[in-house]
Each structure stands twice: as structure tokens, then as C-alpha cells.
Scaffold this active site. Structure first.
Site, short mmCIF file in Angstrom:
data_model
loop_
_atom_site.label_atom_id
_atom_site.label_comp_id
_atom_site.label_asym_id
_atom_site.label_seq_id
_atom_site.Cartn_x
_atom_site.Cartn_y
_atom_site.Cartn_z
N ARG A 1 -19.31 123.04 -25.52
CA ARG A 1 -18.15 122.92 -26.16
C ARG A 1 -17.64 123.83 -27.02
NH1 ARG A 1 -15.25 119.87 -29.97
NH2 ARG A 1 -13.81 118.59 -29.01
N LYS B 1 -18.15 125.42 -36.80
CA LYS B 1 -18.36 124.22 -37.63
C LYS B 1 -19.02 124.67 -39.09
CE LYS B 1 -18.81 120.43 -34.56
NZ LYS B 1 -19.65 119.29 -34.08
#
Length: 271
Positions: free
Chosen positions: A249, A215
């Protein structure tokens, strides 16, 4: 801690940390290496399972702030093509969508969980999810995905998510604190605060999802694009496992599988 099962895979409680593999069927995704075109989804899912993933999360729409918007009908078409490839595969499948129309399409297929970044804030979506009887991964959201800035606001948003679940009778639940730059008002520091205070989200007695793979806040710190954020992601993954994440995840199965096993060995959660 209450546990949840996705396709027979136990999450939370005394279960080992679970590995969720990401398959993006959206070419707009912020990490281009995660895009899997139609026709290759089943093979890619089986490859991920063979390499250590236990659940596959299918997403047909990019939720990155600057991504190209697509219509719900386009999202539905992508889901139909991809989920039809996985019929009868036996692989536990989660579908990542926040639109009731897309969820309605996904529920026609053999899926095992619903991943809602909208935190069940949409009434029609929440009703469909409740009627399906499937477990839900619900992200912290007040009105829009990721609109809770900072750890205190995130705890309040997750409390609201639990209230919605009680209202609709949803009992199988995994909470996602929603680390990431979802809305313009969120900052680099908000994401790091959520990571530092991740253990505090265990107060809700529900399994927690660690969803930080490549991210932008990691890239901001390191000055690196998504393609070069793996090592930073792995370092943070180990810390989130120590802080109580019950499922990770990820786009990167093999290195994350190793990070989980090493972390659990040190924490003596699994031999």
C-alpha cells in the site's frame, strides 16, 4: 497460502505482489501530498491505475495520532462525494474505515473490499462486513487499532482477528500487521521489530499487506518529514516483499511499481 481476490485481482499465493494506491480525501492526513480534493478523485484514481496500481484504497479520515478528529457524518459526506465519482469506473476500490456508519454508506457504492484498521473488533462493523460478502483487509488489533506492541503481541492479535473472521463467516481475508505508531504506547523500536520479523506473520497462511508508506518510524530513523521519506520507504518495501508481503500500500505509484518489479525479478517470482 490461501488467496484473496479484490475486484478480480488475485492476492497471495502464486500471484505477483500487488500494488495498492492510496487516495486520502482527508486534508488532515499526515502526508499532505496524498490529499485529493473532491472532484479530482476519479482522475487521480485513473492516473494511478495507468501508472501501475491495481487497487485503489480510499480513506476519508486521518488515523494519525495527532490529526484533527472529525465526525462520522463528515466522514460519510466525504465518502459519498468521492465514491460517486468512481461509479462505473471499473477500478477495484477498497474503502479504509473503521466505523460501521461510514461502512454502511460505502456499501451503497460499487466497492470491492473493506480495509479495517480495527481488525473487526467492532461487532456492528464485523456484521456489516460479513453480510457484504466483500474481502476484508484486517489490521492487527486487540481492542483498538494498533494496540498490539511488538511482534509477539501482533501475532496474538492477528490470531484474534482470524477468530473473529471465523465467528462472522468472513473467508476472504488479507492480514495487515499494523506497522506504524497507532497508539502512544507504541515505540520506534516496535515498528522496526515488526519489519524485521515480518516473515513470521506468514504462519497464518493469509496474504500479508505491507503498509509502511512514508510512516513516522522511517522519519524518526532518518530525521526527515513525510515529504522526504520516499527513498527510505522504497528500501523497506523491497525487504518486506522478500519477507512475504503480497500487497504493498503506497502513496507513490511509479517508484513503488519499479521497486516491486526489481524485487520480484531478484526473487524470481515474476519474469
Amino acid at each position: 497460502m490461501q488467496t484473496t481476490h479484490i475486484g478480480g485481482v488475485g492476492i497471495g499465493g502464486d500471484n505477483p505482489v500487488r500494488l495498492m494506491g492510496v487516495i486520502n480525501i482527508s486534508p488532515e492526513s499526515f502526508f499532505h501530498g496524498s490529499f485529493v480534493p473532491s472532484g479530482e478523485v476519479a482522475a487521480h484514481a485513473h492516473m494511478m491505475i495507468d501508472r501501475g496500481a491495481e487497487i485503489i484504497d480510499i480513506g476519508a479520515r486521518s488515523t494519525a495520532p495527532d490529526s484533527r478528529p472529525i465526525s462520522i457524518s463528515e466522514e460519510c459526506d466525504r465518502l459519498k462525494r468521492s465514491l460517486s465519482e468512481l461509479v462505473g469506473s471499473g477500478i477495484p476500490i477498497s474503502v479504509d474505515t473503521m466505523h460501521a456508519g461510514a461502512l454502511e454508506v460505502a456499501l451503497r457504492y460499487d466497492i470491492d473490499a473493506i480495509n479495517d484498521i480495527h481488525g473487526l473488533a467492532d461487532e456492528s462493523f464485523a456484521s456489516l462486513a460479513a453480510d457484504s460478502g466483500l474481502p476484508v483487509i484486517a489490521m492487527a488489533a486487540i481492542h483498538e487499532p494498533g494496540d498490539a506492541c511488538g511482534a509477539d503481541a501482533t501475532k496474538a492479535a492477528l490470531a484474534g482477528v482470524l477468530d473473529r473472521c471465523e465467528q462472522y463467516g468472513i473467508v476472504d481475508l488479507i492480514l495487515d500487521p499494523g506497522i506504524g505508531r497507532w497508539v502512544p504506547g507504541r515505540s520506534f523500536n516496535d515498528d522496526w521489530e515488526l519489519c524485521r520479523r515480518f516473515s513470521e506473520f506468514s504462519v497464518f497462511d493469509r496474504p500479508l499487506l505491507g503498509a509502511i508508506s512514508r510512516k513516522s518510524f522511517i522519519g524518526d530513523l532518518l530525521g526527515k518529514p513525510a515529504e522526504e521519506r520516499l527513498f527510505g520507504t522504497l528500501a523497506l518495501t523491497a525487504l518486506l516483499i522478500e519477507a512475504g508481503a503480497g500487497m504493498i500500500r503506497t502513496h507513490d505509484i511509479v517508484p513503488t511499481f519499479d521497486a516491486i518489479r526489481v524485487s520480484e525479478r531478484v526473487l524470481r517470482r515474476r519474469p
